[in-house]
Enzyme design. Structure first.
Site, PDB file in Angstrom:
ATOM      1  N   ASP A 182       0.895  -1.538   0.039  1.00 49.86           N
ATOM      2  CA  ASP A 182      -0.090  -0.155   0.129  1.00 49.86           C
ATOM      3  C   ASP A 182       0.533   1.269   0.141  1.00 49.86           C
ATOM      4  O   ASP A 182       1.723   1.043   0.199  1.00 49.86           O
ATOM      5  CB  ASP A 182      -0.862  -0.426   1.367  1.00 49.86           C
ATOM      6  CG  ASP A 182      -1.969   0.965   1.062  1.00 49.86           C
ATOM      7  OD1 ASP A 182      -2.368   2.358   0.616  1.00 49.86           O
ATOM      8  OD2 ASP A 182      -3.346   0.856   1.542  1.00 49.86           O
ATOM      9  N   THR A 188      -7.058   3.365  -1.616  1.00 52.03           N
ATOM     10  CA  THR A 188      -6.951   2.375  -0.884  1.00 52.03           C
ATOM     11  C   THR A 188      -7.977   1.484  -1.515  1.00 52.03           C
ATOM     12  O   THR A 188      -7.293   0.741  -2.534  1.00 52.03           O
ATOM     13  CB  THR A 188      -6.443   2.291   0.252  1.00 52.03           C
ATOM     14  OG1 THR A 188      -5.143   3.224   0.825  1.00 52.03           O
ATOM     15  CG2 THR A 188      -6.525   1.073   0.467  1.00 52.03           C
ATOM     16  N   ASN A 219     -12.964   6.439  -0.250  1.00 51.23           N
ATOM     17  CA  ASN A 219     -12.601   5.172   0.909  1.00 51.23           C
ATOM     18  C   ASN A 219     -13.823   5.788   2.118  1.00 51.23           C
ATOM     19  O   ASN A 219     -14.106   4.612   2.685  1.00 51.23           O
ATOM     20  CB  ASN A 219     -10.690   5.758   1.932  1.00 51.23           C
ATOM     21  CG  ASN A 219     -10.500   5.707   1.132  1.00 51.23           C
ATOM     22  OD1 ASN A 219     -10.397   3.902   0.810  1.00 51.23           O
ATOM     23  ND2 ASN A 219      -8.741   5.615   1.549  1.00 51.23           N
ATOM     24  N   ASP A 230      -1.309   0.168  -4.682  1.00 49.86           N
ATOM     25  CA  ASP A 230      -2.470   0.987  -5.006  1.00 49.86           C
ATOM     26  C   ASP A 230      -2.464   2.403  -4.886  1.00 49.86           C
ATOM     27  O   ASP A 230      -3.060   3.246  -6.349  1.00 49.86           O
ATOM     28  CB  ASP A 230      -3.391   0.753  -4.167  1.00 49.86           C
ATOM     29  CG  ASP A 230      -2.987   1.215  -3.186  1.00 49.86           C
ATOM     30  OD1 ASP A 230      -1.717   1.588  -2.660  1.00 49.86           O
ATOM     31  OD2 ASP A 230      -3.725   1.584  -2.035  1.00 49.86           O
ATOM     32  N   HIS A 231      -1.271   3.330  -5.313  1.00 49.65           N
ATOM     33  CA  HIS A 231      -1.704   4.432  -5.113  1.00 49.65           C
ATOM     34  C   HIS A 231      -0.317   4.246  -4.390  1.00 49.65           C
ATOM     35  O   HIS A 231       0.497   4.011  -3.980  1.00 49.65           O
ATOM     36  CB  HIS A 231      -2.479   5.229  -4.780  1.00 49.65           C
ATOM     37  CG  HIS A 231      -2.690   4.906  -3.069  1.00 49.65           C
ATOM     38  ND1 HIS A 231      -1.846   5.507  -2.062  1.00 49.65           N
ATOM     39  CD2 HIS A 231      -3.648   4.708  -2.276  1.00 49.65           C
ATOM     40  CE1 HIS A 231      -1.815   5.110  -0.595  1.00 49.65           C
ATOM     41  NE2 HIS A 231      -3.046   4.254  -0.566  1.00 49.65           N
TER      42      HIS A 231
END
Length: 395
Positions: free
Chosen positions: A30, A65, A86, A235-236
């Site tokens: 992550d 996320t 989120n 994810d980012h």
């Protein structure tokens, strides 16, 4: 005789497929930026680049996320699978979805699309999953064959997650998952808490590199180690932010104009219908942000058609926040995914991947198609495409 020949041909095809059976392990770190291997000492990720494929992957918008992990799993952009942030307001339920609220997080009706583990299991392939977003939720009435509940305590440590993945792959062949997905949160935690450019994040990145080496060595030690593909991605990314780069907006808006302002990357404003234009007009001319009505969000962001998206979106420039306070964590994400700081590392090695190959940038919606190809299964229709990623595969 024709029937016998046909049966023989089918048997030969089955034997051929069985002989070429490969396993795939995909790991998400992550918040792991594409350039962390350049910023820090990562000998294993460098080795993966030499022995396999190196690329930069572009997340979907917003670069958060939950939306992006579920995008990787389904091949759909957040606007299409429904986890649009989120946290977000669901007008149909009149309810605020929050990833840390067990009631909403575990409500399967929020999750659209079909995760790759369901697609695989429908076609006879077992899957294992350790904490990937959506895997402990009964999407379409199904879970992965083997999975762990993220909120069950004590949560598995990093090394325990590696051990659990190896345990799954040591199961008897008829019980063994052919796809294993593993999630690690530490690089996101350190990036937020200390910033991407910090000694703490430096140490975390190097520890994760060592952990992935440990995983790979464990995979290679298995009797069928040569038949295992390993993908490590994220994810980012993560950007540096600071308390002197805030764009406050509440003082510009009459409280009767809106029902909720949620988030700061982007800020989603759920307006009262008769005041939608008033909110939009009041936010014109601000520096360091872009303001859109949801239907006017640029097409390249693939966002705005879902009813859960705010009526007005306020997206700050890189490094800025739509915020009212004077304190913030040093690292943040959620920005336009075309910013380099939001993009992520991709490494892959194993029997199906080319060696010493640097692939062009690609969108994370195409990971689902890549996994389907590696598993030799028929994919569902998605927003990605195999053509975007098949260049990295041995043909």
């Amino acid at each position: 005789m024709k029937k016998l020949i046909s049966l023989c041909m089918m048997w030969c095809i089955c034997l051929s497929m069985w002989a070429g059976k490969h396993y795939t392990v995909i790991v998400s770190l992550d918040g792991f930026r594409w350039d962390y291997p350049q910023m820090y000492d990562t000998p294993f990720f460098d080795r993966m680049a030499r022995e396999g494929v190196k690329a930069t992957m572009i997340p979907s918008f917003p670069s958060k996320t939950f939306p992006n992990h579920y995008t990787i799993a389904t091949g759909l952009v957040p606007d299409h699978h429904g986890i649009v942030a989120n946290t977000f307001w669901d007008p149909q339920r009149q309810e605020l979805y929050k990833m840390n609220n067990l009631k909403t997080r575990n409500d399967a009706s929020y999750y659209g699309g079909e995760p790759i583990w369901i697609t695989a299991q429908k076609q006879g392939i077992k899957t294992g999953n350790i904490y990937w977003v959506g895997s402990d939720i009964s999407v379409k009435g199904q879970h992965p064959t083997y999975y762990h509940v993220y909120d069950q305590k004590p949560r598995l440590t990093q090394t325990e997650r590696v051990a659990e993945a190896l345990r799954m792959l040591k199961l008897p062949e008829e019980e063994r998952p052919q796809l294993v997905m593993i999630y690690f949160e530490d690089s996101d935690t350190y990036g937020h808490t200390y910033s991407p450019h910090s000694k703490e994040t430096h140490r975390c990145v190097e520890e994760l590199d060592a952990l992935m080496k440990y995983l790979w060595e464990g995979l290679q030690s298995l009797p069928f180690g040569k038949d295992i593909n390993l993908i490590v991605t994220s994810d980012h990314g993560m950007a540096t932010v600071s308390a002197d780069r805030f764009v406050p907006i509440k003082h510009l808006l009459n409280e009767k104009w809106y029902s909720l302002i949620d988030g700061n990357l982007p800020a989603q404003i759920y307006t009262k219908p008769e005041y939608r234009d008033s909110v939009y007009q009041a936010l014109q001319g601000l520096n360091h942000v872009r303001v859109w009505k949801k239907e006017d969000i640029p097409a390249y962001l693939n966002y705005g058609s879902n009813p859960r998206v705010g009526d007005i979106i306020v997206l700050p420039d890189l490094g800025w926040l739509v915020e009212e306070g004077n304190k913030t964590l040093p690292g943040a994400h959620g920005f336009d995914p075309t910013y380099d700081d939001m993009q992520v590392m991709f490494r892959a090695c194993g029997p199906d991947f080319k060696k010493r190959y640097e692939a062009p940038k690609f969108r994370n919606v195409s990971i689902y198609s890549l996994l389907a190809r590696l598993l030799h299964i028929t994919p569902e229709k998605t927003d990605g495409c195999l053509e975007e990623v098949e260049n990295m595969l041995i043909q």
